[in-house]
Design an enzyme around this catalytic site. Sequence first.
Site, mmCIF file in Angstrom:
data_model
loop_
_atom_site.group_PDB
_atom_site.id
_atom_site.type_symbol
_atom_site.label_atom_id
_atom_site.label_comp_id
_atom_site.label_asym_id
_atom_site.label_seq_id
_atom_site.Cartn_x
_atom_site.Cartn_y
_atom_site.Cartn_z
ATOM 1 N N ALA A 34 0.845 -1.190 0.000
ATOM 2 C CA ALA A 34 0.000 0.000 0.000
ATOM 3 C C ALA A 34 0.885 1.246 0.000
ATOM 4 O O ALA A 34 2.060 1.200 0.338
ATOM 5 C CB ALA A 34 -0.904 0.000 1.220
ATOM 6 N N GLY B 124 -0.808 -4.769 0.644
ATOM 7 C CA GLY B 124 -2.009 -4.609 -0.176
ATOM 8 C C GLY B 124 -1.895 -5.287 -1.532
ATOM 9 O O GLY B 124 -2.892 -5.736 -2.105
ATOM 10 N N GLU C 79 -2.793 -8.797 -0.885
ATOM 11 C CA GLU C 79 -4.247 -8.882 -0.682
ATOM 12 C C GLU C 79 -4.984 -8.834 -2.022
ATOM 13 O O GLU C 79 -5.955 -9.574 -2.233
ATOM 14 C CB GLU C 79 -4.711 -7.748 0.239
ATOM 15 C CG GLU C 79 -4.289 -7.986 1.678
ATOM 16 C CD GLU C 79 -4.673 -6.871 2.628
ATOM 17 O OE1 GLU C 79 -5.339 -7.143 3.632
ATOM 18 O OE2 GLU C 79 -4.283 -5.714 2.372
ATOM 19 N N GLU D 149 3.195 -5.797 7.201
ATOM 20 C CA GLU D 149 2.523 -4.760 7.992
ATOM 21 C C GLU D 149 2.963 -4.738 9.452
ATOM 22 O O GLU D 149 3.033 -3.675 10.079
ATOM 23 C CB GLU D 149 0.990 -4.949 7.923
ATOM 24 C CG GLU D 149 0.359 -4.490 6.626
ATOM 25 C CD GLU D 149 0.318 -5.567 5.566
ATOM 26 O OE1 GLU D 149 -0.475 -5.449 4.618
ATOM 27 O OE2 GLU D 149 1.106 -6.542 5.668
#
Length: 259
Positions: free
Chosen positions: A67, A110, A113, A133
Amino acid sequence: MNKSYEYIETSVKGQLGFITLDRPSVLNAINRPMVSEIVTVLEEFDKNENVRAIVLSGNGRAFAAGADIAEMADENAVDFELRNQFKDWDRIAMIKKPIIGAVQGFALGGGFELALCCDLLFAAEDAEFGFPEVNLGVMPGAGGTQRLTKLVGRTKAMEWLFTGKRISGREALHFGIINRLIAKELLLEETIKMAESIARQAPLSIRLIKESVLKAVDTPINEGMQFERKNFYLLFSSEDQKEGMKAFQEKRKPHFKGK
């Protein structure tokens, strides 16, 4: 498709819809506008009768290296709640058509994901997956803890999530995270071959198979069996079922229309 997007490239070729993440200078780091663009195009492809399968990939050296931290660094919990931060991610799960992902280089945070949202996942031999993360004092929030655990089980998911350790392409194949490991130069070609193969199948069958498999992930077997049975019955009201069985009897290839 005529519309141009800032963070992705899109096209339709034959029966395939293509979405390519396009922020190569930051290894396709995923920000909110990019997710919005991805979901918008996924939904357009889902409604487009000419598109039968969707290929998702990334430009440059990575699929998506996480991200966009700069976007989130100064946020607080109330900001996220009021914005409903992951509402667009939830819409990806509503796509009925098959999504085939092609991962080269990094698929982290992300990016991982997003890869886990694909129905099938092909990876180059240099691919690395992971959820770093925890190293930033946070955790996955767009489904990472849930989808990874359902794929690989509790203990291995805990290890990777607790440590932020990278997962090699070979490990990802071993634990069923990806379908195939492919030489980097052949990744997109082989992914497209698979997508084209799926696109030749009866679209309604593919749609209801996807729906039934996803149901199996989250429900007890008896409930899933009833759901499967209803979908099986439903396909016998389709023109494609009549065509498929007639073609079999006549020893010819079927011509499916998605009706």
